[in-house]
Design a protein around this motif. Structure first.
Motif, PDB file in Angstrom:
ATOM      1  N   ASN A   1      -3.823  -2.763  -9.459  1.00 30.48           N
ATOM      2  CA  ASN A   1      -3.600  -1.498  -8.757  1.00 30.48           C
ATOM      3  C   ASN A   1      -4.973  -0.911  -8.472  1.00 30.48           C
ATOM      4  O   ASN A   1      -5.722  -0.631  -9.403  1.00 30.48           O
TER       5      ASN A   1
ATOM      6  N   SER B   1      -1.399  -2.374  -4.483  1.00 32.72           N
ATOM      7  CA  SER B   1      -1.027  -3.031  -5.731  1.00 32.72           C
ATOM      8  C   SER B   1      -0.197  -4.276  -5.448  1.00 32.72           C
ATOM      9  O   SER B   1       0.449  -4.392  -4.408  1.00 32.72           O
TER      10      SER B   1
ATOM     11  N   TRP C   1       0.849  -1.181   0.000  1.00 35.99           N
ATOM     12  CA  TRP C   1       0.000   0.000   0.000  1.00 35.99           C
ATOM     13  C   TRP C   1       0.886   1.233   0.000  1.00 35.99           C
ATOM     14  O   TRP C   1       1.928   1.254   0.653  1.00 35.99           O
TER      15      TRP C   1
ATOM     16  N   ALA D   1      -7.525   1.781  -5.944  1.00 30.71           N
ATOM     17  CA  ALA D   1      -7.665   2.869  -4.974  1.00 30.71           C
ATOM     18  C   ALA D   1      -8.420   2.329  -3.773  1.00 30.71           C
ATOM     19  O   ALA D   1      -9.361   1.550  -3.921  1.00 30.71           O
TER      20      ALA D   1
ATOM     21  N   ARG E   1      -3.245   3.561  -2.293  1.00 28.34           N
ATOM     22  CA  ARG E   1      -3.201   2.768  -3.519  1.00 28.34           C
ATOM     23  C   ARG E   1      -2.624   1.427  -3.115  1.00 28.34           C
ATOM     24  O   ARG E   1      -1.555   1.357  -2.508  1.00 28.34           O
TER      25      ARG E   1
END
Length: 133
Positions: free
Chosen positions: A98, A80, A61, A100, A78
């Motif tokens: 990825n 990923s 993160w 939000a 974010r």
């Protein structure tokens, strides 16, 4: 905690998450944590994290923004990682995802007692090529 202490606390929590240190993560979560629309309790929290880390061993993160007010922390992140292991019934796709994330935490005595946040399961599935729910 003072706002600067909450910011430091959250940085330490996020660091534990990015290290995938489940014991450290558990130490930040109240045993009876309430989670909106998800099973409550620290065991469920840690199980969900373990499942994520199994599916995405490089998951990380990145903090975009953090807002602290009283006993609340609001985070825009974010998340990923690369899908290299099984995740919620989906075999490894080797795809990088990825997403939000938006999270709101209530913190009491240095532990998360309440959580609500954005649901990213549908977005993750879509990026893995499995948009059905």
């Amino acid at each position: 905690m003072e706002p600067w202490e909450m910011r430091e606390w959250y940085a330490e929590y996020l660091d534990a998450c990015n290290r995938h240190d489940l014991d450290a993560i558990r130490s930040f979560v109240d045993p009876s944590v309430r989670r909106a629309h998800l099973p409550g309790g620290a065991a469920a929290w840690v199980t969900d994290m373990a499942d994520l880390f199994q599916g995405f061993p490089d998951w990380r993160w990145r903090r975009i923004q953090l807002v602290v007010e009283d006993d609340r922390v609001a985070a825009h992140l974010r998340g990923s990682g690369t899908h290299l292991g099984p995740f919620r019934g989906i075999g490894p796709t080797r795809r990088h995802v990825n997403v939000a994330e938006f999270a709101m935490y209530r913190v009491t005595n240095g532990r998360i007692t309440e959580f609500t946040g954005s649901e990213n399961d549908l977005e993750l599935r879509a990026q893995l090529g499995r948009a059905e729910r």
